[in-house]
Design a protein around this motif. Structure first.
Motif, PDB file in Angstrom:
ATOM      1  N   HIS A  73      -7.785  -1.545 -27.020  1.00 50.97           N
ATOM      2  CA  HIS A  73      -7.609  -2.847 -26.425  1.00 50.97           C
ATOM      3  C   HIS A  73      -8.261  -2.520 -24.742  1.00 50.97           C
ATOM      4  N   ASP A  91      -5.624  -8.935 -31.083  1.00 53.18           N
ATOM      5  CA  ASP A  91      -4.412  -8.983 -32.197  1.00 53.18           C
ATOM      6  C   ASP A  91      -4.358 -10.566 -32.312  1.00 53.18           C
ATOM      7  N   GLU A 103      -1.648  -2.381 -39.201  1.00 54.34           N
ATOM      8  CA  GLU A 103      -1.539  -3.681 -38.340  1.00 54.34           C
ATOM      9  C   GLU A 103      -2.404  -4.644 -38.885  1.00 54.34           C
ATOM     10  N   TRP A 126      -2.716  -7.561 -38.021  1.00 54.31           N
ATOM     11  CA  TRP A 126      -3.163  -8.395 -36.963  1.00 54.31           C
ATOM     12  C   TRP A 126      -4.258  -7.878 -35.941  1.00 54.31           C
ATOM     13  N   HIS A 127      -4.449  -6.876 -36.128  1.00 56.20           N
ATOM     14  CA  HIS A 127      -5.505  -6.022 -35.117  1.00 56.20           C
ATOM     15  C   HIS A 127      -6.944  -5.854 -35.586  1.00 56.20           C
TER      16      HIS A 127
HETATM   17 ZN    ZN Z   1      -3.613  -4.633 -31.140  1.00 47.85          ZN
END
Ligand code: ZN
Length: 245
Positions: A122, A129, A185, A187-188
């Motif tokens: 990030h 995300d 993850e 969402w990432h």
């Molecule tokens: Zn993330």
């Protein structure tokens, strides 16, 4: 010959030369160490998410395409600074050690989902995300269960599985059996074209050396064995399409 008699041609010529120089040298401008470690905001990040310009443009295209099919994509995390990552790290370190975990145990617990400051993708302005923008979202947004079948974010997962790569995005921490490092993850996502280059450059530069041991709790417990393992697993055990061959 360029003379004062044809100033227009001279201007055109100068403009072409200018852009030629920019395009040749622009390619070679490396990412700064401060950009790679999140100490400096990404270049050209003039958008509400502080994403790199090409990443933001690609996201907007993808968001519009998804919206046409009734899928409202919402970014919940994008660029994150070194300082912010340090706050997240310290908060978790305090929480886990207060529960009685040893420093090493607390660190291993933190790195299930969170990175050491300076090592987050990030920091690069290439990773996001995302969740589905719905009226009554689950209270814990970034929970893999939300993305499973019959769960609130499943329509997003289905759409992204089919279309994300067309807009240059790929899932980073996949659900691949046996993958080490950060947990799954859903969402990432990462913008491959830029983050691939940043990862290559990042690997030549030890961002962990940027850690301020007085400010990053537990960092004096990081052995060199831990750091090698962290790089091999947490940084490199990702979707292989994000790694330059
Ligand atoms: Zn993330």
């Amino acid at each position: 010959m360029l003379t004062d008699k044809n100033p227009h041609i001279k201007t055109v010529f100068s403009t072409i030369l200018f852009f030629l120089v920019i395009s040749i040298f622009g390619q070679q401008i490396p990412f700064t160490h401060n950009e790679l470690a999140g100490i400096q905001k990404p270049a050209n990040a003039n958008n509400p998410f502080s994403l790199r310009e090409e990443v933001f443009d690609a996201f907007i295209k993808m968001q519009k395409a998804a919206a046409l099919e009734g899928i409202q994509l919402k970014i919940v995390s994008s660029f994150r600074s070194f300082e912010r990552q340090q706050q997240i790290w310290n908060r978790k370190y305090k929480k886990y050690t207060a529960k009685g975990l040893s420093p090493e145990e607390a660190i291993n617990k933190i790195i299930e989902y969170s990175t050491l400051p300076g090592t987050s993708r990030h920091h690069w302005g290439t990773d996001i995300d995302i969740v589905l923008d719905i009226p009554n979202p689950p209270s814990s947004l970034l929970n893999a269960r939300n993305f499973e079948q019959h769960q609130p974010f499943y329509p997003l997962k289905k759409w992204m599985d089919a279309h994300a790569h067309n807009y240059g995005f790929e899932l980073v921490y996949t659900n691949t059996a046996g993958r080490k490092g950060f947990k799954y993850e859903p969402w990432h996502y990462s913008y491959v074209a830029t983050s691939k280059k940043m990862l290559s450059e990042y690997l030549t530069y030890n961002t962990i050396s940027k850690l301020d041991h007085k400010k990053t709790l537990g960092s004096t417990y990081l052995s060199s064995k831990f750091i090698i393992n962290y790089i091999n697993c947490n940084i490199l055990e990702i979707n292989p399409t994000l790694i330059s061959q």
